[in-house]
Design a protein around this motif. Sequence first.
Motif, PDB file in Angstrom:
ATOM      1  N   PRO A   1       0.833  -1.210   0.000  1.00 52.83           N
ATOM      2  CA  PRO A   1       0.000   0.000   0.000  1.00 52.83           C
ATOM      3  C   PRO A   1       0.862   1.253   0.000  1.00 52.83           C
ATOM      4  O   PRO A   1       1.928   1.293   0.603  1.00 52.83           O
ATOM      5  CB  PRO A   1      -0.791  -0.109   1.302  1.00 52.83           C
ATOM      6  CG  PRO A   1       0.009  -1.014   2.169  1.00 52.83           C
ATOM      7  CD  PRO A   1       0.752  -1.949   1.242  1.00 52.83           C
ATOM      8  N   ALA A   2       0.379   2.271  -0.673  1.00 54.41           N
ATOM      9  CA  ALA A   2       1.077   3.551  -0.663  1.00 54.41           C
ATOM     10  C   ALA A   2       0.973   4.151   0.732  1.00 54.41           C
ATOM     11  O   ALA A   2      -0.026   3.987   1.414  1.00 54.41           O
ATOM     12  CB  ALA A   2       0.457   4.492  -1.689  1.00 54.41           C
TER      13      ALA A   2
ATOM     14  N   ALA B   1       0.030   6.646   3.096  1.00 53.87           N
ATOM     15  CA  ALA B   1      -0.937   7.742   3.044  1.00 53.87           C
ATOM     16  C   ALA B   1      -0.557   8.833   4.024  1.00 53.87           C
ATOM     17  O   ALA B   1      -0.081   8.561   5.122  1.00 53.87           O
ATOM     18  CB  ALA B   1      -2.329   7.213   3.373  1.00 53.87           C
TER      19      ALA B   1
ATOM     20  N   ASP C   1      -1.332  11.714   6.680  1.00 57.62           N
ATOM     21  CA  ASP C   1      -2.338  11.910   7.721  1.00 57.62           C
ATOM     22  C   ASP C   1      -2.637  13.391   7.870  1.00 57.62           C
ATOM     23  O   ASP C   1      -1.754  14.228   7.740  1.00 57.62           O
ATOM     24  CB  ASP C   1      -1.838  11.373   9.069  1.00 57.62           C
ATOM     25  CG  ASP C   1      -1.807   9.858   9.121  1.00 57.62           C
ATOM     26  OD1 ASP C   1      -2.662   9.221   8.471  1.00 57.62           O
ATOM     27  OD2 ASP C   1      -0.931   9.316   9.802  1.00 57.62           O
TER      28      ASP C   1
ATOM     29  N   ASP D   1       2.569  14.599   5.727  1.00 56.57           N
ATOM     30  CA  ASP D   1       1.357  14.803   6.516  1.00 56.57           C
ATOM     31  C   ASP D   1       0.908  16.263   6.412  1.00 56.57           C
ATOM     32  O   ASP D   1       1.657  17.120   5.932  1.00 56.57           O
ATOM     33  CB  ASP D   1       1.593  14.475   7.991  1.00 56.57           C
ATOM     34  CG  ASP D   1       1.681  12.982   8.259  1.00 56.57           C
ATOM     35  OD1 ASP D   1       1.462  12.174   7.338  1.00 56.57           O
ATOM     36  OD2 ASP D   1       1.992  12.623   9.416  1.00 56.57           O
TER      37      ASP D   1
END
Length: 133
Positions: A26-27, A29, A31, A62
């Motif tokens: 999964p990439a 992500a 936050d 983020d």
Amino acid sequence: MRMGTLGLAPATLLAACFLVAAPWPPALAADDHVVGGSGWFIPLSPGLYQAWANNRTVYVGDNLVFRFETGFYDVVQVGRREFEECTADDPYQIYRDGPAVVQLDAKGARYYVCTVGNYCSLGVKMYVIVEPR
């Protein structure tokens, strides 16, 4: 028994199917961190925002989300000296419209103050240490 090109084709096809069917990692992500947990305003305790920041780990990529009412507050990124003195003599960024979303694009310390009235001295300020991902 002779293995020609046809003998390798099923193995090659099977390997190709495995690669296509295997899940990709999964990439990572980004936050969104809502500063203070709810909003950017004069806190009941002057250390509220710093306590909030000290209990978070933020990474490059983020976002910090400063929720405030436009015209009543702002968010100004400043240097350490300005942060400590609650001034904004040489700001890096100024966000006047709320909510302000600040993307953290590099590692290191980031200092934020509010320049409206004496709000900074009342505790509307904080810094975060941005960690590499």
